[in-house]
Design an enzyme around this catalytic site. Structure first.
Site, PDB file in Angstrom:
ATOM      1  N   LYS A   1      61.869  32.086  46.238  1.00 48.11           N
ATOM      2  CA  LYS A   1      60.433  32.351  46.226  1.00 48.11           C
ATOM      3  C   LYS A   1      59.816  31.536  47.360  1.00 48.11           C
ATOM      4  O   LYS A   1      60.222  30.392  47.597  1.00 48.11           O
ATOM      5  CB  LYS A   1      59.843  31.943  44.870  1.00 48.11           C
TER       6      LYS A   1
ATOM      7  N   SER B   1      53.208  35.490  39.256  1.00 49.14           N
ATOM      8  CA  SER B   1      53.139  35.434  40.693  1.00 49.14           C
ATOM      9  C   SER B   1      54.484  35.635  41.394  1.00 49.14           C
ATOM     10  O   SER B   1      54.508  35.882  42.598  1.00 49.14           O
ATOM     11  CB  SER B   1      52.586  34.063  41.118  1.00 49.14           C
TER      12      SER B   1
ATOM     13  N   SER C   1      54.469  33.100  35.306  1.00 49.49           N
ATOM     14  CA  SER C   1      54.808  33.682  36.608  1.00 49.49           C
ATOM     15  C   SER C   1      56.281  34.003  36.818  1.00 49.49           C
ATOM     16  O   SER C   1      56.631  34.638  37.816  1.00 49.49           O
ATOM     17  CB  SER C   1      54.351  32.747  37.734  1.00 49.49           C
TER      18      SER C   1
END
Lengths: 485, 95, 491
Positions: free
Chosen positions: A76, A155, A179
């Site tokens: 990420k 997210s 998330s």
């Protein structure tokens, strides 16, 4: 080859059926060909990946391989990678190339894994749809048709979409209010948010320090266990990381579930939940009964206050955490600042997106003179009540099961106009972050062709029990092996 | 709970975020909605409840007083917007 | 109207740790800009603070030295404000749960008075970087400020007193005492000119005898004791003028300019301050247990108060001398070296506080910079005590020692006495012969003396001493001369 799990790829690399260079090449080509429609990557590090793959093959040839040597994956874009742009999905950091590695990144590097790039995300991890990224929204590989595109959740939507699209077998992710779990659920992959303090936060760009936690995302529970083996552990650079032994999370995957005590929090089966989703979750719970688990209803009486407490604590912490983005030492700086105030206010107005600004303003307000007690202190007290709910529940049961999100993946743009509607996406996931306990999202069926996730919540540091429960479920169900289209 | 324009502007000054006039009505509305959501907190009975700052009841570990960092100015300033003679530059601050 | 002056001090002391409070960067002074600023100090994204154990130990040592409660569970908070020398946009400090709780310091004042100043608390925090307003310009020619973050993250303890101080004299005496305390403890180098120890003064006035405190101002930037004294006098006068004209004092921060003896408001910078303190979520509560406190206690050196008591006991010094000699650890050590090398501690004290201190002042030097050692002075004092050299001769020896004559080997004082022929004659037979010879030439003065009364005789004695010293080439022991003279004249 791109349909295989980390565990399978690891075995094939070990047997010599395939080399890391071949595997890495195939996945890089796949990203090039396919990611245009998903936008799941912000940066693809082709040259570095190929060099790492070559080095991994040499290491394996020399007999120094472990389970991760030569296995491709992605980070990420919230984890700092030495020499590779790390943006947190923000214009503020669009040009930021850190000269240091996050501890999680260093751990994967040391294991010999091959990072293919950095996945897209909501700006500074603030969002539930990965639509707030400066680098454009991510599209969910599920439910794609001519007329509409759906969100992957957020997210960590880039990581989830990339795995669902089989561009990578695994990716790191972070979870502040859901998330990891919500995008995993919306993309039909398996994700784990570990106990607060289990995975180092060093080099992981902060959103809300007391809630942020790194975690894992892959197709199978077994792969999540393999990832957590690399990621978990004490880090002297993170004062909040837990100084306790890390078990081999793969060692207990095959324990039978007979006698597992499952609790269903009644507050999480409310009328906010899509009835078809509820049916899928209850069907999954039935599978656990078949595997020998006992099921009872439990209560988390303060669960309904979780969103309110979270939207004080998280923005308050964020408002201070994001003050460092001031255009002085790194990152975006506005053109031709007239004076110091102009440098600050224009850099931050131009560098941050709307959702980030909203949260900074809310957090600043909640901490400001006259409001601190009513908002921040009150929220921390409610946070203790919420934690106590979990402590009490785990006196009666081993794990809690619930839906992850109230509805399946929604259409892009549907919730961007009203921030509060977007916040309610996380009603079933947020209390877990406030308490700091670990939780997973496991694929558990479909509604209208869109994946549904089962949330399994465990007691502090019981990641092994969660992975065991998820793995056993995946031995008798095939939801995690379904691919879009 | 609604937030007034004056409060919003004050908070924006504290947060050093410039707001354009046309943004303000929408922001006022969004922030008021968020604060209404947050106002549920006031209903909770928190008498005699200690605030919880960290999920784990852990205490701080302290670091030995040993130099572990070396000079990396070159690497750090390579990514800086404006430097000169090893200094970070900002518009002149009048003391 | 008569006014009471009410003063409280806030003191920032840089702790003499090797590394910063939250990172392993060196705190060494004088490095090239930003070469001692790590990723943590620069607030690079994702970096996290880890506190320095020694900073806590030093803070606990300070707490023990001021008789304070130690905060068994201290918590770091974030104080939020934007400034270019503050990389994170907040200062990590301690607001509600400081490491050092209430304590006190007893301060000696002139005239044998003493004053207790209560310490409200002392907390740990990080220092900011430095802004340099040199001739820096950007590519458009706009004037720029340069930021050096080497100092950012240097550990500080901020010491806050109660408003117990009532005059500039008391404030300076307290400040000097605190300076001597942190230097003696070795937790701060005490160098005020480099900003290692910084004093802010809160001042208010109230009508004499009133219980209600007036509005206070804070005066910053006092980098010497002299400036502190001047700044207090200046601010008291300023406030008095306003109040006596019927005006009101505005609560504000003022910046004192010592070179011009003027101050100005810093109101513009304080505008709309709302620091939004909240507990730092990157750090956990620091728990100080008994073992940690003991680890600090064993490091405590002898502190000025204890040293003063010992000096009075061990060397039979009076309160005043003991106090002057015990305040500064270096001067104390110098005195003890001097005393150890002569057999007369009282005489050693006189010389250390007299000739030696005067000379340091004249040359504007510190004890550490003095060209002579306590041992050398002790060797000289020993020669005064055993009558080898007269006190006027000793001053010549001292001067020579200070200038480095006599070398650094062996007994320099003896070498100088020998070389300059300053050895005084104490042979009574030889002195008696000189007296007889001199008196033989002064029959008129003898007659005058013998007619005079007791009071006048004392005066007339001096008239004989001059010629005696001259006849002995300054080497006769004056005390012995006096004895012999009195015996002969009164016979």
């Amino acid at each position: 080859m791109h349909n295989k799990s980390v565990a399978e790829l690891s075995r094939e690399l070990e047997s010599g059926k395939i080399s890391s260079v071949e595997l890495t090449r195939e996945l890089l080509d796949r990203i090039k060909a396919e990611d245009g429609q998903y936008n799941s990557f912000i940066t693809v590090t082709e040259d570095l990946a190929m060099a790492d793959a070559k080095a991994a093959d040499e290491q394996r040839a020399a007999g120094n391989a472990n389970a991760w040597t030569g296995v491709p994956f992605a980070h990420k874009d919230i984890f700092c990678t030495n020499g590779v742009a790390t943006t947190a999905g923000s214009k503020m950091l669009a040009n930021f190339v850190p000269p240091y590695d996050a501890t999680v990144v260093a751990n994967f590097r040391a294991a010999g894994a091959v990072c293919l790039g950095k996945t897209n995300m909501d700006e500074f991890a603030m969002g539930s749809s990965t639509e707030s990224s400066f680098f454009g929204p991510v599209t969910n590989p599920w439910g794609l048709n001519k007329d509409e595109k759906r969100v992957p959740g957020g997210s960590s939507g880039g990581s989830a979409a990339a795995i669902a699209a089989r561009l990578v077998p695994a990716a790191t992710a972070t979870d502040t209010g859901g998330s990891i779990r919500q995008p995993a659920a919306l993309c039909g992959v398996t994700g784990l948010k570990s106990t607060y303090g289990r995975v180092s936060r060093y080099g992981m760009i902060a959103f809300a320090s007391s809630l942020d936690q790194g975690g894992t995302m892959a197709r199978t529970a077994e792969d999540n266990a393999l990832m957590l083996n690399v990621m978990a552990g004490f880090d002297p650079k993170d004062s909040t990381s837990a100084d306790r032994a890390v078990p081999d999370y793969t060692a207990t995957l095959n324990q039978p579930l007979k006698g597992l005590r499952v609790g269903l929090p009644k507050e999480y089966f409310s009328d906010q939940l899509n009835p078809a989703m509820e049916q899928q979750v209850r069907n999954a719970v039935k599978e656990y009964e078949k595997l020998g688990a006992t099921v009872k209803e439990v209560s988390l009486p303060h669960a309904e206050l979780a969103i309110a407490a979270y939207y004080v604590i998280a923005p308050a912490e964020a408002s201070a955490n994001l003050s460092r983005f001031d255009g002085v030492r790194y990152g975006y700086r506005c053109d031709n600042p007239q004076d110091l105030n102009d440098l600050y206010t224009r850099t931050r107005a131009e560098g941050f997106g709307n959702e980030v600004k909203r949260r900074i303003l809310v957090g600043t307000y909640a901490l400001s003179a006259g409001y601190f007690d009513a908002y921040y202190l009150k929220a921390q007290k409610v946070r203790r009540l919420i934690q106590q709910d979990f402590i009490n529940a785990f006196k009666e049961v081993d794990v809690l099961m619930s839906p992850v999100s109230p509805s399946p993946a929604f259409v892009q743009g549907e919730k961007t106009s009203d921030p509060v509607t977007m916040y309610l996406e996380d009603i079933f996931t947020i209390a877990v972050n406030l308490a700091g306990v670990p939780a997973m999202s496991v694929p558990a069926g479909f509604v209208d062709g869109l994946p549904v996730g089962l949330q399994i919540i465990g007691n502090y540091f019981e990641e092994a029990r969660l992975l065991n429960a998820a793995h056993q479920f995946q031995q008798v169900t095939g939801w995690h092996q379904k691919f879009p289209q | 709970m609604t937030i007034s324009r004056a409060d919003l502007e004050k908070v924006a000054v504290l947060a050093r975020i410039r707001l354009d006039d046309e943004q303000i009505p929408a922001l006022e509305n969004d922030l008021s909605n968020i604060l209404s959501l947050v106002d549920q907190l006031s209903a909770a009975n928190t008498d005699n409840v200690e605030p919880l700052a960290h999920p784990l009841d852990a205490v701080q570990r302290l670091r030995a007083d040993e130099v572990t960092e070396s000079n990396q100015r070159e690497a750090f300033q390579a990514i800086a917007p404006a430097t000169e003679s090893g200094l970070y530059l900002v518009p002149r601050v009048i003391e | 109207m008569q006014w009471d002056i009410v003063i409280g001090l806030e003191i920032h002391a840089q702790l003499a740790t090797k590394t910063k409070i939250f990172s392993g960067s060196s705190t060494a002074f004088g490095a090239e800009p930003n070469t001692q600023a790590s990723a943590v100090d620069l607030a690079m994204p994702g970096t996290l603070p880890v506190p320095n154990e020694q900073a806590f130990r030093y803070a606990v040592m300070f707490g023990l030295a001021v008789n304070a409660e130690i905060g068994r569970r201290s918590v770091f908070d974030r104080k939020n404000y934007f400034y270019p020398d503050l990389p994170k946009g907040y200062q990590t400090t301690q607001l509600d749960h400081p490491i050092v709780g209430p304590g006190f310091v007893d301060v000696d004042l002139a005239g044998g008075r003493s004053k207790r100043v209560r310490i409200h608390h002392a907390h740990l925090e990080e220092d900011a970087g430095k802004s340099l307003h040199e001739s820096l310009f950007d590519e458009r020619g706009q004037g720029m400020t340069g930021i050096d973050l080497n100092r950012a993250g240097t550990p500080l303890i901020e010491i806050v007193t109660e408003p117990d101080i009532n005059s500039a004299e008391e404030a300076v005496a307290f400040a000097k005492k605190l300076h001597s305390l942190v230097s003696s403890l070795g937790i701060c180098d005490g160098d005020m000119s480099q900003g290692s120890l910084r004093f802010d003064v809160n001042i208010s006035l109230k009508p004499k005898g009133s219980d209600t405190l007036g509005t206070r101002t804070e005066t910053k930037n006092l980098n010497s004791f002299r400036f502190m004294e001047q700044a207090i006098a200046h601010e008291v006068e300023r406030q008095m003028d306003i109040l006596e004209d019927g005006g009101r004092i505005i609560q504000e921060t003022r910046l004192y300019n010592g070179d011009r003896d003027e101050s100005r408001s810093m109101r513009s910078k304080e505008e709309a301050n709302d620091y939004r303190y909240f507990p730092c979520p990157d750090l956990l509560p620091v728990v100080i247990d008994d073992a940690f406190i003991e680890s600090a206690r064993v490091l405590l050196p002898e502190l000025p108060d204890a040293r003063k008591a010992r000096f009075k006991e061990q060397y039979s010094l009076n309160d005043y001398d003991a106090s002057l000699l015990s305040d500064d650890a270096r001067l104390s050590a110098f005195f003890e070296d001097t005393a150890a090398h002569c057999k007369d501690a009282k005489l050693a004290a006189n010389w250390v506080l007299g000739e030696f201190s005067a000379r340091l002042n004249a040359d504007n030097e510190t004890v550490a910079q003095a060209p002579i050692s306590g041992i050398q002075l002790g060797q000289l004092v020993a020669r005064i005590a055993d009558n080898t050299v007269s006190s006027s001769g000793a001053k010549k020896v001292f001067e020579a020692l200070w200038n480095g004559d006599g070398g650094s080997e062996g007994n320099a004082a003896d070498a100088i006495i020998e070389a300059q022929g300053l050895k005084q004659v104490s042979d009574t037979g030889a002195l008696e012969a000189i007296v007889d010879e001199v008196l033989a030439g002064m029959p008129e003065q003898i007659a005058q003396y013998q007619e005079a009364d007791e009071k006048k005789r004392k005066k007339l004695m001096g008239g004989f001493m001059g010629p005696l010293m001259k006849a002995s080439k300054g080497q006769g022991n004056p005390r012995l001369f006096t004895e012999i003279l009195q015996r002969k004249l009164n016979a």
